[in-house]
Design an enzyme around this catalytic site. Structure first.
Site, short mmCIF file in Angstrom:
data_model
loop_
_atom_site.label_atom_id
_atom_site.label_comp_id
_atom_site.label_asym_id
_atom_site.label_seq_id
_atom_site.Cartn_x
_atom_site.Cartn_y
_atom_site.Cartn_z
N TYR A 162 -9.02 -29.60 -42.19
CA TYR A 162 -10.11 -28.79 -41.66
C TYR A 162 -11.34 -29.67 -41.54
O TYR A 162 -11.66 -30.41 -42.48
CB TYR A 162 -10.42 -27.62 -42.62
CG TYR A 162 -11.68 -26.87 -42.26
CD1 TYR A 162 -11.63 -25.66 -41.59
CD2 TYR A 162 -12.95 -27.40 -42.58
CE1 TYR A 162 -12.80 -24.99 -41.24
CE2 TYR A 162 -14.12 -26.74 -42.23
CZ TYR A 162 -14.03 -25.53 -41.56
OH TYR A 162 -15.19 -24.87 -41.21
N GLU B 176 -15.87 -26.15 -35.33
CA GLU B 176 -14.81 -26.15 -36.32
C GLU B 176 -13.50 -26.59 -35.67
O GLU B 176 -13.19 -26.18 -34.56
CB GLU B 176 -14.66 -24.72 -36.83
CG GLU B 176 -14.09 -24.60 -38.21
CD GLU B 176 -14.09 -23.12 -38.65
OE1 GLU B 176 -14.92 -22.77 -39.50
OE2 GLU B 176 -13.29 -22.35 -38.12
#
Ligand code: GDP
Ligand code: MN
Length: 385
Positions: free
Chosen positions: A101, A189
């Site tokens: 991530y 993101e």
């Protein structure tokens, strides 16, 4: 402002972040074409503005091209967390070794952008923060200097990468920060950032939320993103989805111009054949089926008439359990509210047919009793056009 994954990925690519090869489809046939071009296994991803699509059935993988069309068909006819799927992103399926991530957002307390990264990607970052807080690496960024090379490398090192991966990972991070800054984002993101079996980092997913307070700096971009978002709002798959939601048994589009609505499959098939035999071309097969009422008829008319190819609607009904007065009521409501711009030809027989006929008469429709007559009339009217 939130944008779709395919829009965010386009921007990521422009800014040097690796993304999978692929294209956006607005129907299942297009999805198949893109899959064919890509060759090999593909990922089919519903383009909706909600997260967690994977778990909600919005992300599917197929190994061969024939399957791509069928699976795309399913995704197109569905809603993901309430949102109708109007586009499907078709991408090469990557072979993923691990999922990371990476994200950038504003840390309100620090009053600075913060880069967040973890080796535990693929799930919501909030869950990672709960379960493995020690695995989250955070770094505040000085807005005047941006994210420097050594800072990005130290994040990579904290995650535990070797030298080669440190270099490519830092490049993703710095480019991601570049996107954050250039577009005045609230949040960028990549979840997951895939580490492929070839040791490449590729953005498997993409999120880019713009800060509305900076909208005045990006007016052209926002306008074009919005236009792109609403463009193919009406297509065969969208109409099929509406039909399914209205409880209509089957709705399949064909390439003619006579929209056919029937209350049963048999009547519908017969109407299709007869229209062809009389020299006309059906635009669809739409069978109400199930528990029919005026509302369902009304929806069918809305859906069939919204197909731009339809020049006339032919409604053929045989009342057994279906009540002709209710069917007529649905047709009458449609005509009164929509002031139908295209002709409607109705054939009805069976339960409460007289009542039905009277209702239709009041809205100016002389219904037929004989199926052949109604179809002859329909084909003739379209021919005169
Ligand atoms: P989200 O559920 O809405 O966040 O959708 P994602 O785009 O993150 O996709 C969900 C999951 O599908 C990811 O976490 C990955 O595990 C998986 N995934 C997405 N793209 C690929 C791909 O190209 N190859 C493989 N093997 N898995 C993928
Ligand atoms: Mn994701």
């Amino acid at each position: 402002m939130r944008m779709f994954e395919f829009q965010a990925k386009r921007i990521f690519r422009e800014e040097g972040i690796p993304v999978p090869k692929g294209g956006v489809a607005t129907n299942a046939v297009e999805a198949e074409q893109i899959a064919r071009k890509l060759g090999g296994p593909v990922a089919l991803k519903a383009q909706v503005l909600v997260g967690g699509r994977g778990l909600a059935g919005g992300v599917k993988f197929v190994d061969d091209i024939e399957e791509a069309r069928m699976v795309a068909e399913e995704i197109f006819g569905s809603r993901i967390k309430g949102e109708i799927v109007r586009r499907v992103l078709v991408e090469e399926k990557m072979e993923i070794k691990s999922e990371l991530y990476v994200g950038v957002t504003i840390d309100q307390e620090a009053r600075a952008p913060t880069v967040i990264a973890t080796s535990e990607g693929g799930v919501e970052i909030e869950l990672v923060a709960e379960k493995f807080p020690e695995k989250i690496v955070k770094r505040k960024v000085d807005v005047f200097r941006g994210l420097l090379e050594y800072e990005a490398r130290s994040i990579a090192k904290n995650i535990g990468f070797d030298h080669r991966k440190t270099l490519s990972f830092s490049s993703v991070l710095r480019n991601l920060y570049g996107v954050f800054e250039k577009y005045d984002a609230e949040l960028v993101e990549i979840n997951p950032l895939a580490l492929t079996v070839n040791d490449k980092f590729v953005a498997a997913d993409a999120k880019l939320n713009l800060d509305d307070r900076a909208a005045f700096k990006h007016e052209d971009l926002i306008r074009s993103l919005e236009e792109e978002a609403v463009k193919p709002i009406e297509g065969p798959s969208y109409r099929a989805c509406l039909a399914r939601e209205a409880g209509i048994s089957s709705y399949v589009e064909l390439d003619g111009n006579i929209g056919i609505i029937s209350d049963g499959a048999g009547t519908g098939m017969l109407a299709l054949d007869l229209v062809e035999e009389y020299g006309g071309k059906p635009a669809d097969f739409c069978e109400l089926g199930g528990f029919m009422n005026d509302e369902m008829m009304r929806s069918a008319l809305d859906i069939v008439s919204s197909n731009p190819n339809v020049k006339l609607m032919l409604i053929t009904l045989i009342g057994g359990l279906t009540r002709m007065d209710e069917m007529a009521e649905g047709i009458a409501k449609f005509i009164e509210e929509k002031k139908a711009e295209i002709p409607i030809v109705v054939r009805l027989a069976g339960t409460l047919e007289e009542e039905g006929r009277q209702i239709l008469k009041k809205v100016g429709i002389d219904s037929f009793d004989d199926m052949y007559d109604s179809i002859g009339k329909a084909v003739k009217l379209v021919g005169e056009d």
